[in-house]
Motif scaffolding. Structure first.
Motif, mmCIF file in Angstrom:
data_model
loop_
_atom_site.group_PDB
_atom_site.id
_atom_site.type_symbol
_atom_site.label_atom_id
_atom_site.label_comp_id
_atom_site.label_asym_id
_atom_site.label_seq_id
_atom_site.Cartn_x
_atom_site.Cartn_y
_atom_site.Cartn_z
ATOM 1 N N HIS A 1 -10.186 9.907 -5.998
ATOM 2 C CA HIS A 1 -8.937 9.148 -5.808
ATOM 3 C C HIS A 1 -8.071 9.056 -7.067
ATOM 4 C CE1 HIS A 1 -10.200 8.070 -1.778
ATOM 5 N NE2 HIS A 1 -11.396 7.821 -2.293
ATOM 6 N N THR B 1 -11.954 2.988 -1.649
ATOM 7 C CA THR B 1 -11.225 4.162 -1.138
ATOM 8 C C THR B 1 -9.929 4.397 -1.906
ATOM 9 O OG1 THR B 1 -10.113 2.784 0.478
ATOM 10 C CG2 THR B 1 -12.108 3.945 1.219
ATOM 11 N N GLY B 2 -9.885 4.017 -3.163
ATOM 12 C CA GLY B 2 -8.673 4.262 -3.936
ATOM 13 C C GLY B 2 -8.623 3.417 -5.194
ATOM 14 N N ALA C 1 -10.274 12.733 4.033
ATOM 15 C CA ALA C 1 -9.716 11.545 3.362
ATOM 16 C C ALA C 1 -8.967 11.963 2.096
ATOM 17 C CB ALA C 1 -10.851 10.591 3.012
ATOM 18 N N THR D 1 -3.636 2.144 -3.480
ATOM 19 C CA THR D 1 -3.325 3.540 -3.175
ATOM 20 C C THR D 1 -4.585 4.351 -2.933
ATOM 21 O OG1 THR D 1 -2.149 5.497 -3.951
ATOM 22 C CG2 THR D 1 -3.259 4.209 -5.654
ATOM 23 N N HIS D 2 -4.462 5.409 -2.089
ATOM 24 C CA HIS D 2 -5.601 6.316 -1.884
ATOM 25 C C HIS D 2 -5.696 7.323 -3.026
ATOM 26 C CE1 HIS D 2 -6.523 4.746 1.950
ATOM 27 N NE2 HIS D 2 -5.442 5.185 2.559
ATOM 28 N N ASP E 1 0.246 5.758 0.020
ATOM 29 C CA ASP E 1 -0.783 6.816 0.035
ATOM 30 C C ASP E 1 -0.979 7.384 -1.372
ATOM 31 O OD1 ASP E 1 -1.256 6.678 2.797
ATOM 32 O OD2 ASP E 1 0.532 7.891 3.204
ATOM 33 N N HIS F 1 0.837 -1.199 0.000
ATOM 34 C CA HIS F 1 0.000 0.000 0.000
ATOM 35 C C HIS F 1 0.866 1.242 0.000
ATOM 36 C CE1 HIS F 1 -2.263 3.355 1.669
ATOM 37 N NE2 HIS F 1 -3.284 2.789 1.041
ATOM 38 N N SER G 1 -10.495 12.140 -1.642
ATOM 39 C CA SER G 1 -11.965 12.100 -1.583
ATOM 40 C C SER G 1 -12.557 12.841 -2.777
ATOM 41 C CB SER G 1 -12.453 12.755 -0.292
ATOM 42 O OG SER G 1 -12.170 14.144 -0.352
#
Ligand SMILES: Cc1cc2nc3c(=O)[nH]c(=O)nc-3n(C[C@H](O)[C@H](O)[C@H](O)COP(=O)(O)OP(=O)(O)OC[C@H]3O[C@@H](n4cnc5c(N)ncnc54)[C@H](O)[C@@H]3O)c2cc1C
Length: 396
Positions: A285, A146-147, A327, A160-161, A5, A3, A330
């Motif tokens: 994202h 979320t990504g 987040a 990844t985000h 960011d 993972h 987002s």
């Protein structure tokens, strides 16, 4: 499965600049950043399309941004200042000169070899806590709640985000997500090379519009200049096959002698030209930057400069989001980022495309009107100053 960011897809001019620009956020917020790039880092295993033999006009605003990132001292070691831009059209009266004196700076911008910018960016990256997956490339990209999930040629999987697509737009990844490009073909190619002239250019860049397309000369060291000569397909084939001597004569005939005699030419390379824009520049994202987001005609030397302002705005939005404990990536964050970018992008795309169209019209009445426009611009200081500030990347 690992993972990160932020995953930057592509370590060319734009991806590498973004990674450098994220350095303070990595330090302050403990962000993890990964770049995936097919060409090897210090010894490319395949040709690196961004850091090739081209030279780029770097606007004053971009040089200032590189300064804020601490990169300009190294970049400026091999930067040639542009002090004047001379704009004219073949066969008609009228020319204008944009000068650094109109805006009170030491230069309007600088010319840097892409290879040198690549060297400076990669040297900085080697010192930063950024993970390089290179040589490697992203093969598939799929949306998650979320990504994004990326699968790489090496078999690795990366979640990844925030996925930043800086892959130049030729990898097919946008298409995997159903993001199409709007394409306007110019039916033109840019032939680039370095030329040596009989006299020093004294920091002048030339933009000469001809019925067959624009010819630009950017100042390098001493008597060397970077040539960008636009051709239609058949003319390109002819120009690429000419001997050096015949090429120089053809260039002299096309450009005239305002810059001196063309004495020597280096390796010639060509690039097909079109106006391309991704129909969606962001999704939740996901951000699309650089050539993957927009590729422009090089007539006004704005493509990378525009992309660099995208890098700056994305970093500012990431920082605001982290400070507000929102987040990363987002929908709200990406919508704010796009709202920051849209006006600048539309204006620069319109400006570059408008120049190609305006100077592409061969009607003699239009040509005279353009000539008058250039003369008018030369005598009207406020209008000239406004255009100069736009070219310098100081107006948004
Ligand atoms: C002739 C010409 C002259 C120009 N002159 C100027 C100028 O004077 N001033 C200016 O501002 N702009 C200029 N431009 C525009 C400028 O060159 C571009 O804006 C810039 O190169 C864009 O860089 P990029 O990093 O977005 O894309 P690219 O340079 O295409 O780099 C993309 C990177 O992504 C990597 N990649 C590809 N596929 C994958 C994958 N699947 N996974 C991971 N990585 C991948 C590639 O290896 C590459 O390193 C010019 C353009 C041309 C054609």
């Amino acid at each position: 499965m690992s993972h990160t960011d932020i995953a930057i897809i592509g370590g060319g001019l734009v991806g590498a600049s973004l990674a450098c620009a994220l350095a303070p956020l990595i330090e302050r917020h403990g962000l993890t950043v990964t770049i995936i790039e097919p060409a090897g880092l210090s010894a490319p295993t395949i040709p690196q399309p961004s850091f090739d033999d081209r030279s780029s006009a770097i606007a004053y605003g971009s040089a200032r941004y590189f300064g804020a990132l601490g990169l300009w001292p190294a970049m400026s070691e091999r930067a040639s200042p542009i002090r004047t831009i001379h704009i004219s059209q073949r066969g008609y009266l009228g020319a204008t000169r944009l000068s650094h004196r109109d805006v009170g700076t030491t230069a309007l911008g600088y010319v840097l070899r892409n290879r040198w910018m690549g060297h400076v960016l990669q040297s900085r990256l080697a010192e930063l806590p950024v993970q390089w997956l290179s040589p490697d490339s992203v093969e598939t990209i799929t949306a998650q709640s979320t990504g994004y999930r990326l699968t790489l040629a090496s078999g690795k999987t990366l979640d990844t985000h925030l996925a930043v697509m800086a892959d130049g737009g030729r990898s097919g990844l946008k298409q995997q997500l159903g993001i199409e490009d709007d394409v306007t073909p110019y039916h033109q190619h840019a032939l680039i090379s370095n030329v040596r002239l009989s006299r020093p250019h004294q920091g002048t860049a030339f933009e000469r519009f001809t019925p067959e397309g624009p010819v630009a000369l950017l100042p390098l060291n001493g008597r060397e200049m970077a040539l960008v000569w636009t051709h239609e397909a058949e003319a390109l084939t002819r120009a690429m096959s000419l001997s050096d001597t015949d090429f120089l004569s053809a260039l002299q005939a096309r450009f005239g002698d305002r810059a001196g005699r063309f004495e020597q030419v280096g390796k010639r390379i060509s690039y097909p030209l079109s106006l391309k824009q991704a129909r969606e520049q962001v999704r939740g994202h996901l951000a699309i930057l650089g050539n993957a987001a927009h590729s422009l005609h090089p007539v006004a030397g704005q493509g990378f400069n525009l992309a660099l302002r995208g890098v700056a705005d994305l970093c500012a939005e990431i920082e605001a989001t982290l400070n507000a404990s929102e987040a990363l990536g987002s929908h709200a964050m990406m919508t704010r980022f796009e709202a920051r970018r849209a006006r600048d992008r539309d204006q620069i795309v319109g400006f570059s495309d408008g120049l190609v169209r305006l100077f592409g019209v061969t009607n003699p009445l239009v040509s005279h009107a353009r000539g008058l426009g250039l003369i008018g611009l030369n005598v009207m200081t406020p209008a000239r100053r406004a255009l100069t500030r736009r070219a310098m990347g100081l107006e948004r």
